[in-house]
Design an enzyme around this catalytic site. Sequence first.
Site, short mmCIF file in Angstrom:
data_model
loop_
_atom_site.label_atom_id
_atom_site.label_comp_id
_atom_site.label_asym_id
_atom_site.label_seq_id
_atom_site.Cartn_x
_atom_site.Cartn_y
_atom_site.Cartn_z
N ASP A 29 -9.96 -9.08 -4.40
CA ASP A 29 -9.84 -7.91 -3.52
C ASP A 29 -10.84 -6.85 -3.98
O ASP A 29 -11.02 -6.61 -5.17
CB ASP A 29 -8.41 -7.36 -3.57
CG ASP A 29 -8.13 -6.40 -2.44
OD1 ASP A 29 -7.31 -6.73 -1.56
OD2 ASP A 29 -8.73 -5.29 -2.42
N ILE A 30 -11.51 -6.23 -3.01
CA ILE A 30 -12.56 -5.25 -3.31
C ILE A 30 -11.98 -3.96 -3.89
O ILE A 30 -12.70 -3.19 -4.54
CB ILE A 30 -13.37 -4.97 -2.02
CG1 ILE A 30 -14.77 -4.48 -2.34
CG2 ILE A 30 -12.66 -4.00 -1.09
CD1 ILE A 30 -15.71 -4.48 -1.14
N ASN A 84 1.29 -8.51 4.16
CA ASN A 84 1.58 -7.33 4.96
C ASN A 84 1.41 -7.73 6.42
O ASN A 84 0.35 -8.25 6.80
CB ASN A 84 0.64 -6.18 4.61
CG ASN A 84 0.85 -5.68 3.20
OD1 ASN A 84 1.99 -5.62 2.72
ND2 ASN A 84 -0.23 -5.32 2.52
N GLY A 90 1.29 -1.75 6.38
CA GLY A 90 0.08 -1.59 5.59
C GLY A 90 -1.01 -2.60 5.87
O GLY A 90 -2.01 -2.65 5.16
N GLN A 91 -0.81 -3.45 6.90
CA GLN A 91 -1.87 -4.42 7.21
C GLN A 91 -3.06 -3.68 7.81
O GLN A 91 -2.92 -2.91 8.77
CB GLN A 91 -1.38 -5.50 8.19
CG GLN A 91 -2.41 -6.62 8.38
CD GLN A 91 -1.91 -7.76 9.28
OE1 GLN A 91 -0.81 -7.69 9.83
NE2 GLN A 91 -2.72 -8.79 9.39
N HIS A 97 -3.77 -12.99 5.33
CA HIS A 97 -4.19 -13.08 3.92
C HIS A 97 -3.00 -12.87 3.02
O HIS A 97 -2.19 -11.96 3.24
CB HIS A 97 -5.30 -12.08 3.59
CG HIS A 97 -5.00 -10.67 3.99
ND1 HIS A 97 -5.13 -10.22 5.29
CD2 HIS A 97 -4.56 -9.62 3.28
CE1 HIS A 97 -4.78 -8.94 5.35
NE2 HIS A 97 -4.42 -8.55 4.13
N LEU A 98 -2.91 -13.70 2.01
CA LEU A 98 -1.86 -13.60 1.01
C LEU A 98 -2.42 -12.86 -0.19
O LEU A 98 -3.42 -13.28 -0.78
CB LEU A 98 -1.40 -15.01 0.60
CG LEU A 98 -0.26 -15.09 -0.42
CD1 LEU A 98 1.02 -14.46 0.13
CD2 LEU A 98 -0.01 -16.55 -0.81
N HIS A 99 -1.79 -11.73 -0.55
CA HIS A 99 -2.19 -11.01 -1.76
C HIS A 99 -1.53 -11.69 -2.97
O HIS A 99 -0.33 -11.95 -2.96
CB HIS A 99 -1.67 -9.57 -1.73
CG HIS A 99 -2.26 -8.67 -0.69
ND1 HIS A 99 -3.25 -7.77 -0.96
CD2 HIS A 99 -1.96 -8.52 0.62
CE1 HIS A 99 -3.56 -7.09 0.14
NE2 HIS A 99 -2.78 -7.53 1.12
P1 AMP Z 1 -4.00 -5.46 3.98
O1 AMP Z 1 -3.95 -3.95 3.82
O2 AMP Z 1 -2.74 -6.17 3.60
O3 AMP Z 1 -4.48 -5.83 5.37
O4 AMP Z 1 -5.08 -5.99 2.94
C1 AMP Z 1 -6.45 -5.95 3.18
C2 AMP Z 1 -7.09 -6.02 1.84
O5 AMP Z 1 -8.46 -6.39 2.02
C3 AMP Z 1 -7.09 -4.70 1.07
O6 AMP Z 1 -6.40 -4.89 -0.17
C4 AMP Z 1 -8.58 -4.38 0.88
O7 AMP Z 1 -8.85 -3.80 -0.37
C5 AMP Z 1 -9.20 -5.77 1.02
N1 AMP Z 1 -10.59 -5.78 1.44
C6 AMP Z 1 -11.17 -5.05 2.44
N2 AMP Z 1 -12.47 -5.36 2.57
C7 AMP Z 1 -12.73 -6.32 1.63
C8 AMP Z 1 -13.90 -7.05 1.24
N3 AMP Z 1 -15.09 -6.88 1.86
N4 AMP Z 1 -13.80 -7.93 0.22
C9 AMP Z 1 -12.62 -8.11 -0.42
N5 AMP Z 1 -11.48 -7.47 -0.09
C10 AMP Z 1 -11.52 -6.57 0.91
#
Ligand code: AMP
Length: 111
Positions: A29-30, A84, A90-91, A97-99
């Site tokens: 995750d970035i 999410n 919070g999505q 995507h699975l965190h």
């Molecule tokens: P969500 O809020 O559950 O939709 O999670 C989206 C996630 O994607 C967040 O934790 C962001 O930090 C992550 N994210 C957004 N852009 C990127 C990217 N370019 N590379 C990796 N992770 C990202």
Amino acid sequence: MNCLFCSIVEGKIPASKVYENDSVIAFDDINPQAPTHVLVIPKTHYENAAELAANDAQTLGELFAVAHKVAGERSLSGYRTVFNTGADAGQTVFHAHLHLLGGRSLNWPPG
Ligand code: AMP
Ligand code: ZN
């Protein structure tokens, strides 16, 4: 369709990949919320976990298997997996995507 995670799957946007096979990729995750914060995603676009479950339950299961594998490689003593679903939860990226979170103690319940 303009989807950030589809662009990562296609290699148009760089990501720090930690795992890849025919149907799934995992990358850091970035904006990490824990020492390990990896996203595990299907290569095929589904808007959220429910859509993935309805259309490809096998890949849904694979996301958890990959998360467990990465957690093992990093010797995490415990970890949390989160989907999410919906903006109110919070999505922010509407490609399922699975965190995977770990490497610090994690409070319960989450905020
Ligand atoms: P969500 O809020 O559950 O939709 O999670 C989206 C996630 O994607 C967040 O934790 C962001 O930090 C992550 N994210 C957004 N852009 C990127 C990217 N370019 N590379 C990796 N992770 C990202
Ligand atoms: Zn997508």
